[in-house]
Design an enzyme around this catalytic site. Structure first.
Site, mmCIF file in Angstrom:
data_model
loop_
_atom_site.group_PDB
_atom_site.id
_atom_site.type_symbol
_atom_site.label_atom_id
_atom_site.label_comp_id
_atom_site.label_asym_id
_atom_site.label_seq_id
_atom_site.Cartn_x
_atom_site.Cartn_y
_atom_site.Cartn_z
ATOM 1 N N CYS A 140 -2.384 -0.666 29.373
ATOM 2 C CA CYS A 140 -1.035 0.205 29.865
ATOM 3 C C CYS A 140 -1.432 1.196 30.719
ATOM 4 O O CYS A 140 -1.411 1.053 31.916
ATOM 5 C CB CYS A 140 -0.706 0.387 28.556
ATOM 6 S SG CYS A 140 1.115 0.777 28.596
ATOM 7 N N LEU A 141 -1.532 2.622 30.368
ATOM 8 C CA LEU A 141 -1.400 3.652 31.229
ATOM 9 C C LEU A 141 -2.717 3.219 32.098
ATOM 10 O O LEU A 141 -2.737 3.651 33.151
ATOM 11 C CB LEU A 141 -1.756 4.994 30.351
ATOM 12 C CG LEU A 141 -2.070 5.865 31.532
ATOM 13 C CD1 LEU A 141 -0.960 6.496 32.399
ATOM 14 C CD2 LEU A 141 -2.528 7.245 30.623
ATOM 15 N N GLU B 235 -5.137 -4.911 22.784
ATOM 16 C CA GLU B 235 -6.067 -4.423 21.793
ATOM 17 C C GLU B 235 -5.294 -5.055 20.423
ATOM 18 O O GLU B 235 -5.913 -5.087 19.218
ATOM 19 C CB GLU B 235 -6.530 -2.932 21.768
ATOM 20 C CG GLU B 235 -5.288 -2.064 21.482
ATOM 21 C CD GLU B 235 -4.869 -1.585 22.910
ATOM 22 O OE1 GLU B 235 -4.918 -2.390 23.945
ATOM 23 O OE2 GLU B 235 -3.940 -0.656 23.022
ATOM 24 N N GLU C 204 0.916 -1.032 -0.106
ATOM 25 C CA GLU C 204 -0.086 -0.160 0.038
ATOM 26 C C GLU C 204 0.818 1.062 0.142
ATOM 27 O O GLU C 204 1.817 1.443 0.818
ATOM 28 C CB GLU C 204 -0.933 -0.056 1.161
ATOM 29 C CG GLU C 204 -1.778 1.137 1.409
ATOM 30 C CD GLU C 204 -2.395 1.589 2.660
ATOM 31 O OE1 GLU C 204 -2.474 0.655 3.515
ATOM 32 O OE2 GLU C 204 -2.950 2.691 2.805
ATOM 33 N N LYS D 182 -15.585 12.739 -12.622
ATOM 34 C CA LYS D 182 -14.323 13.416 -13.001
ATOM 35 C C LYS D 182 -13.036 13.447 -12.123
ATOM 36 O O LYS D 182 -11.966 13.262 -12.663
ATOM 37 C CB LYS D 182 -14.893 14.846 -13.222
ATOM 38 C CG LYS D 182 -13.735 15.736 -13.814
ATOM 39 C CD LYS D 182 -13.381 15.562 -15.253
ATOM 40 C CE LYS D 182 -14.406 16.302 -16.140
ATOM 41 N NZ LYS D 182 -14.269 15.843 -17.580
ATOM 42 N N HIS E 145 -0.612 -4.067 25.797
ATOM 43 C CA HIS E 145 -1.648 -3.621 24.912
ATOM 44 C C HIS E 145 -2.534 -4.782 24.229
ATOM 45 O O HIS E 145 -2.074 -4.940 23.103
ATOM 46 C CB HIS E 145 -1.341 -2.648 23.847
ATOM 47 C CG HIS E 145 -0.882 -1.278 24.250
ATOM 48 N ND1 HIS E 145 -1.561 -0.164 24.563
ATOM 49 C CD2 HIS E 145 0.404 -1.021 24.746
ATOM 50 C CE1 HIS E 145 -1.267 0.845 24.993
ATOM 51 N NE2 HIS E 145 0.236 0.427 25.057
HETATM 52 N N1 GLN Z 1 3.046 6.607 29.963
HETATM 53 C C1 GLN Z 1 3.096 5.272 30.260
HETATM 54 C C2 GLN Z 1 4.343 4.570 30.125
HETATM 55 O O1 GLN Z 1 5.172 5.078 29.285
HETATM 56 C C3 GLN Z 1 2.068 4.387 29.516
HETATM 57 C C4 GLN Z 1 2.328 4.285 28.139
HETATM 58 C C5 GLN Z 1 1.095 3.509 27.476
HETATM 59 O O2 GLN Z 1 -0.067 3.572 27.819
HETATM 60 N N2 GLN Z 1 1.350 3.178 26.262
HETATM 61 O O3 GLN Z 1 4.802 3.786 30.802
#
Ligand code: GLN
Length: 563
Positions: free
Chosen positions: A401-402, A540, A162, A208, A538
């Site tokens: 994560c955060l 997700e 892509e 067009k 993460h």
């Molecule tokens: N800011 C946090 C850290 O660096 C969380 C990072 C995040 O959520 N990806 O550990």
């Protein structure tokens, strides 16, 4: 089951006379304007080719100058998607993984910045023996080389390429020139995605802009093999014929790409027009017939999903779907798995922190709370307040994560009775004693000022503790190895402070997963709660439309009250 035997045989036939088993390339470009969903279109074609039994790999070539997307603002560029091998990539790679269900890698992401860096490093080393370095052939050769190298290293039968941006962009020219050259050197099928804008006044779609963008391609010597025409309304036959005629594309290869309800519909919609057959014929792959059953099942599940369930997404980029793309997709597919549709409610964390009544009212109307990843101090107090609310009111909560660090900070503030507890990240002038850091830099960790390349990135192993919500979630999803380990992707600088571990555990915080080699805590959860789990990684990034991630699945199970 996907038939696998057919494809390599077709490749062996190789009637083109080019290198045996030469991979086939499908190049996707975009015209008229950006944000047409080129990534989803390319990913859907990849999904169809995979459903024909081929091994498919994808590469996104981004013409911007950043060396990688890792340092780019989510405001401008959406989420940074992370691969197993730790590449920080464009969010389109997320589409590819979700649709094609193959892991992407560092090979999948290339920018102009990277190409120039490599060529200039070679020049400094003297590799060009004093020659003049030019865009053509040095940059274009380097582009062709990274494409072919990715195809070889990934062992792909079909290599999707892509090209980011829109045809006509100055930065994109070297990439298009490289593709032009490849068309006579390799087996290339070129798909061009355009837009048919709708004019309200005359109530019609216009062709067009499509004609002009194909003319622009031809100016540089590229004739597409297929047009995907994006439109928000049904495209009359005459217009498809007109595009075919003006752009010199066989009529059957002008494919209407209408806006559809769910992601399951995109590949199904394309295949309705036999695109596998058209591509197969051009690339000498024989008569292709993909097995789209999995996608059909997904569509049916989506259509049968009952009423919407509101899920709060507490972040600072509110309303910006792209900034949390994989999170939103993971929530949606987990909801559909449990027979519901998720309605994402954006909650501005900063406003929560300012005790804004409307925002709190909106949060309280939600059935579940997701606190996604993030960097920097803005909105942190609001997120901590949301975690407090979720814990005390027993509202299902998923921390990414955060979001997991926030959970632990909230718990520490409450149960260690110390409102100063925080993360080293939020103690901007470094005034607090280290004992206040629930989350911190590891001693000896690279603390340099550079923002690029200082994160823990990519896949790490995590061992789950039996009898925890996290363990149960993975187990129920059938995604647990025999020794109770999992592998998940990271992108963060800070880690849980192990010196506080015992104190927090004594108060009831459960660390349900750890990275065995280092004893770093990877998952936290709250006991006596329907579902309050946070992961340093993460999840997700590994959620798929046909296979929602175990933690999202577990979270949505608690939200919907399903057994
Ligand atoms: N800011 C946090 C850290 O660096 C969380 C990072 C995040 O959520 N990806 O550990």
């Amino acid at each position: 089951m996907i038939p696998t035997a057919k494809a390599p045989k077709a490749l062996e036939q190789n009637p083109t006379g080019k290198t045996p088993n030469h991979p086939r390339y499908i190049v996707v470009t975009g015209g008229v304007c950006s944000s047409l969903g080129k990534g989803i279109a390319a990913a859907s074609i990849g999904a169809i080719m995979k459903a024909c039994g081929f091994k498919v790999f994808v590469q996104k070539l981004d013409p911007y100058l950043n060396v990688d997307p890792g340092t780019m603002s989510p405001f401008q560029h959406g989420e940074v998607f992370v691969t197993d091998d730790g590449a920080e990539t464009d969010l389109d790679l997320g589409h590819y993984e979700r649709f094609i269900d193959e892991p992407m890698s560092k090979l999948s992401t290339v920018t102009t910045g990277k190409i120039y860096t490599d060529v200039l490093n070679k020049e400094r080393r003297g590799d060009f023996l004093g020659g003049t370095i030019q865009v053509v052939p040095h940059i274009t050769n380097a582009i062709k080389e990274v494409i072919r190298n990715a195809a070889i290293q990934s062992g792909a039968d079909i290599m999707m390429v892509e090209i980011g941006g829109t045809v006509g962009d100055i930065e994109g020219e070297p990439f298009l020139e490289a593709i032009r050259q490849m068309k006579s050197e390799d087996n290339v099928f070129h798909v061009h995605l355009t837009l048919l804008p709708y004019l309200k006044g005359s109530k019609e779609l216009k062709t067009k802009p499509t004609q002009l963008s194909v003319r622009e391609l031809r100016r540089i010597g590229l004739q597409p093999d297929m047009i995907l025409a994006r439109a928000d309304y049904r495209i009359p036959k005459e217009l498809l014929e007109k595009i075919s005629q003006f752009c010199d594309i066989p009529r059957e290869a002008v494919i209407p790409a209408l806006t559809v309800n769910s992601i399951y519909d995109v590949p199904l919609n394309f295949e309705k027009y036999d695109i596998a057959k058209i591509i197969g014929e051009k690339l000498h792959l024989g008569a292709l017939k993909p097995d789209m059953q999995k996608w059909e099942e997904g569509r049916i599940r989506y259509e049968q999903a009952e009423k919407e369930v509101p899920i709060a997404l507490v972040g600072k980029y509110t309303g910006l779907d792209d900034a949390y793309l994989s999170v939103i997709e993971a929530i949606k597919s987990a909801a559909v798995f449990h027979g519901r549709k998720a309605e994402i409610i954006w909650i501005d964390s900063q406003k929560l922190g300012e005790k804004d009544e409307e925002t709190w009212k909106a949060l309280k109307a939600c059935k579940g709370i997701v606190v996604p990843g993030g960097f920097g101090i803005r909105g942190i107090e609001g997120k901590i307040a949301a975690a407090h609310y979720a814990r005390t009111q027993k509202v299902p909560y998923l921390g990414l994560c955060l979001g997991s660090q926030i959970m632990a900070i909230e718990f520490a503030r409450t149960f260690l009775k110390d409102p100063k507890m925080t993360s080293e990240e939020f103690d901007e002038d470094g005034k607090l004693p280290k004992s206040k850091y629930v989350v911190h830099f590891l001693p000896g960790q690279n603390k340099g000022r550079a923002k690029g390349g200082t994160l823990r990135l990519g896949a790490y192993t995590c061992k789950l503790r039996k009898g925890t919500k996290a363990y149960q979630a993975y187990d129920e999803a059938g995604q647990l190895s025999e020794d109770g380990t999992i592998s998940e992707r990271h992108r963060h600088r800070y880690e849980f402070n192990n010196t506080l571990r015992k104190k927090l555990e004594d108060k009831g915080l459960l660390f349900s997963g750890e990275w065995p080699e280092t004893n770093l805590m990877e998952i936290v959860e709250i006991q006596d709660h329907p579902f309050m789990v946070g992961s340093q990684f993460h999840p997700e990034f590994k959620s798929r439309p046909h296979r929602p991630h175990p933690l999202f699945r577990g979270f949505m199970k608690a939200v919907t009250g399903k057994r």
